[in-house]
Design an enzyme around this catalytic site. Sequence first.
Site, PDB file in Angstrom:
ATOM      1  N   ASP A 132       1.137  -0.988  -0.453  1.00 29.60           N
ATOM      2  CA  ASP A 132       0.135   0.077  -0.226  1.00 29.60           C
ATOM      3  C   ASP A 132       0.936   1.162   0.176  1.00 29.60           C
ATOM      4  O   ASP A 132       2.226   1.070   0.335  1.00 29.60           O
ATOM      5  CB  ASP A 132      -1.114  -0.312   1.177  1.00 29.60           C
ATOM      6  CG  ASP A 132      -1.790   0.942   1.340  1.00 29.60           C
ATOM      7  OD1 ASP A 132      -2.630   0.946   0.061  1.00 29.60           O
ATOM      8  OD2 ASP A 132      -2.133   2.286   1.799  1.00 29.60           O
ATOM      9  N   GLU A 173       2.003  19.620   7.418  1.00 33.83           N
ATOM     10  CA  GLU A 173       2.042  20.484   6.261  1.00 33.83           C
ATOM     11  C   GLU A 173       2.749  22.046   6.723  1.00 33.83           C
ATOM     12  O   GLU A 173       3.531  22.167   6.267  1.00 33.83           O
ATOM     13  CB  GLU A 173       1.278  20.203   5.125  1.00 33.83           C
ATOM     14  CG  GLU A 173       0.564  19.005   4.771  1.00 33.83           C
ATOM     15  CD  GLU A 173      -0.806  18.374   5.676  1.00 33.83           C
ATOM     16  OE1 GLU A 173      -1.051  19.140   6.482  1.00 33.83           O
ATOM     17  OE2 GLU A 173      -0.593  17.243   4.938  1.00 33.83           O
ATOM     18  N   PHE A 198      -7.785  27.638   9.234  1.00 34.11           N
ATOM     19  CA  PHE A 198      -8.162  26.956   7.125  1.00 34.11           C
ATOM     20  C   PHE A 198      -9.403  26.704   7.754  1.00 34.11           C
ATOM     21  O   PHE A 198      -9.803  25.734   8.438  1.00 34.11           O
ATOM     22  CB  PHE A 198      -7.370  25.945   7.208  1.00 34.11           C
ATOM     23  CG  PHE A 198      -7.247  24.916   5.806  1.00 34.11           C
ATOM     24  CD1 PHE A 198      -6.979  25.382   4.407  1.00 34.11           C
ATOM     25  CD2 PHE A 198      -8.506  23.960   5.931  1.00 34.11           C
ATOM     26  CE1 PHE A 198      -8.309  25.015   3.882  1.00 34.11           C
ATOM     27  CE2 PHE A 198      -8.590  23.249   5.533  1.00 34.11           C
ATOM     28  CZ  PHE A 198      -8.853  23.437   3.772  1.00 34.11           C
ATOM     29  N   THR A 199     -10.333  27.430   6.407  1.00 37.30           N
ATOM     30  CA  THR A 199     -11.337  26.521   6.689  1.00 37.30           C
ATOM     31  C   THR A 199     -12.218  26.016   5.531  1.00 37.30           C
ATOM     32  O   THR A 199     -10.367  26.577   4.239  1.00 37.30           O
ATOM     33  CB  THR A 199     -12.628  27.146   6.347  1.00 37.30           C
ATOM     34  OG1 THR A 199     -12.582  28.349   5.599  1.00 37.30           O
ATOM     35  CG2 THR A 199     -12.165  28.640   8.036  1.00 37.30           C
ATOM     36  N   ARG A 203     -10.952  27.240   1.874  1.00 38.89           N
ATOM     37  CA  ARG A 203      -9.392  26.476   1.501  1.00 38.89           C
ATOM     38  C   ARG A 203      -8.289  27.151   1.633  1.00 38.89           C
ATOM     39  O   ARG A 203      -7.270  27.374   0.827  1.00 38.89           O
ATOM     40  CB  ARG A 203      -9.573  26.342   0.005  1.00 38.89           C
ATOM     41  CG  ARG A 203     -10.993  25.448  -0.278  1.00 38.89           C
ATOM     42  CD  ARG A 203     -11.323  24.533  -1.484  1.00 38.89           C
ATOM     43  NE  ARG A 203      -9.781  23.774  -1.909  1.00 38.89           N
ATOM     44  CZ  ARG A 203      -9.922  24.065  -3.386  1.00 38.89           C
ATOM     45  NH1 ARG A 203     -10.219  24.757  -4.681  1.00 38.89           N
ATOM     46  NH2 ARG A 203      -8.907  23.469  -3.276  1.00 38.89           N
ATOM     47  N   SER A 205      -5.197  29.859   4.939  1.00 45.58           N
ATOM     48  CA  SER A 205      -4.868  30.103   6.007  1.00 45.58           C
ATOM     49  C   SER A 205      -4.095  31.070   5.766  1.00 45.58           C
ATOM     50  O   SER A 205      -3.737  32.121   5.352  1.00 45.58           O
ATOM     51  CB  SER A 205      -4.689  28.932   6.817  1.00 45.58           C
ATOM     52  OG  SER A 205      -3.542  28.273   6.451  1.00 45.58           O
ATOM     53  N   ASP A 339      -1.400  -1.349   5.902  1.00 49.27           N
ATOM     54  CA  ASP A 339      -2.026  -0.563   7.362  1.00 49.27           C
ATOM     55  C   ASP A 339      -3.697   0.383   7.094  1.00 49.27           C
ATOM     56  O   ASP A 339      -4.089   0.450   8.609  1.00 49.27           O
ATOM     57  CB  ASP A 339      -1.030   0.085   7.866  1.00 49.27           C
ATOM     58  CG  ASP A 339      -1.286   1.603   6.573  1.00 49.27           C
ATOM     59  OD1 ASP A 339      -1.758   1.230   5.565  1.00 49.27           O
ATOM     60  OD2 ASP A 339      -0.639   3.338   7.581  1.00 49.27           O
TER      61      ASP A 339
END
Length: 501
Positions: A132, A173, A198-199, A203, A205, A339
């Site tokens: 994966d 990030e 951020f909202t 999109r 901040s 996982d």
Amino acid sequence: MTGGTKVLSDKIKVRVTTEQGESFLDKMIALVEGASRQKTPNEIALTILLAGFTLVFIIVTVTLKPFGDFAKTPITIAAFISLFVCLIPTTIGGLLSAIGIAGMDRALRANVITKSGKAVETAGDIDVLLLDKTGTITIGNRKATHFYPANNVNENHFIKAAVLSSMADETPEGKSIIELSGINPMSLQVPNPRYIKFTAETRSSGIDFENSRIRKGATDAIRKISEKAGHIFPTETAEKVNIISSNGGTPLVVSENDKVIGVIELQDIIKPGISERFERLRKMGIKTVMVTGDNPLTAKFIAEKAGVDDFIAEAKPEDKMNYIKKEQSEGRLVAMMGDGTNDAPALAQADVGVAMNSGTQAAKEAGNMVDLDNDPTKLIEVVEIGKQLLMTRGTLTTFSIANDVAKYFAIIPALFITAIPALQGLNIMKLHSPESAILSAVIFNAIIIPLLIPLALKGVAYKPIGASALLRRNLLIYGLGGIIIPFIGIKMRDLFVSLYF
């Protein structure tokens, strides 16, 4: 949408559209329940070998009665039972458990918990490895890798603006942007800052202070802010955004006072040293396949960068499972590393299912191994342990068969030597009597298994040599040794036993 979904900002509205028993988890459970692991070629071969030898020696023992009657040589029931016990492959049968336990112990020393010795043994014959992408090949959290300022924008000024816009960003990030910059945010003197969280709607901040407004966010969101204020989106920044996107990355555009000043590149970082280890797997004859839900372009980029042989893009849980079934139907043994809950069906179907320790409980329960180090190439060590397990079993099987041949030539001539004097030539060990020969063989048979347990636990050293070279080595050392040792052992015991007959 699952019970483990966490809202980081704003709010989400959920509408339940599935009936009871038809949710994502219910489907995963159904797929896991429908999965079944096949028997490996080695397992089938050993079963046939042991069953075949047992059948042959049953026939040998049973047919001795008419031969004995014909030769007017009475053979007691005790002699028949002793002969059968000595001839059937009890040595390898008795040591299989010890070999399996030793393999599990060696895997544990490599920080891999295994649920059975069979899983470790199967790993030695793996042909295909599915991995994966997120959390297995890549770290999972995107990290900032480059700062690209727009033309006529000072690089240090741009990096400082990127740091300021990330001061209130608690995401991995945001933290990676500050880490890449090398700037301590506390060293930046910002009077009366107002942080913009951020909202999902904006999109973006950022931060407001004095006469400065710095924003960081998705390309289209920052473009709207910039164009609404009458600014032109820089051509070089637009080109850089396209390059980053085509390379499987995520661009974050930064604006100051509504003017675009550059772009930050985020990449889902590939775990260090992974391409070299995939090359090592390739040399071992194992094909690596990356499985991801990403689009084909992004998947292709990550696959090439990681060094895997193939990839499956936009994969659903059923796709992973079906791919494994297809490979298995063509006679290949498949290992799967994952996982997530959506990996559980594939982990359950694979011959070797390795779940990451950081993964979900469903993944750990579906697999037959758990990697405590979350290392996607840990299978290299597991494969080597599995190959060592197979070599140990092969050498002990060779030794066991050679033992049976030696015991056969020790007991049979002794049984008929009185009635058929011509068999004296086969009585190589010059055993004292039929009774002493049988008793000596039974004692040797009882002693040899405990004596071989240390070898079964330690294992035969793994050497990447060819099958023909390995066969020659086994026949020379363990085949020849398996014939000579019983002759010596039975003769020595016969010398002691003969004192009482």
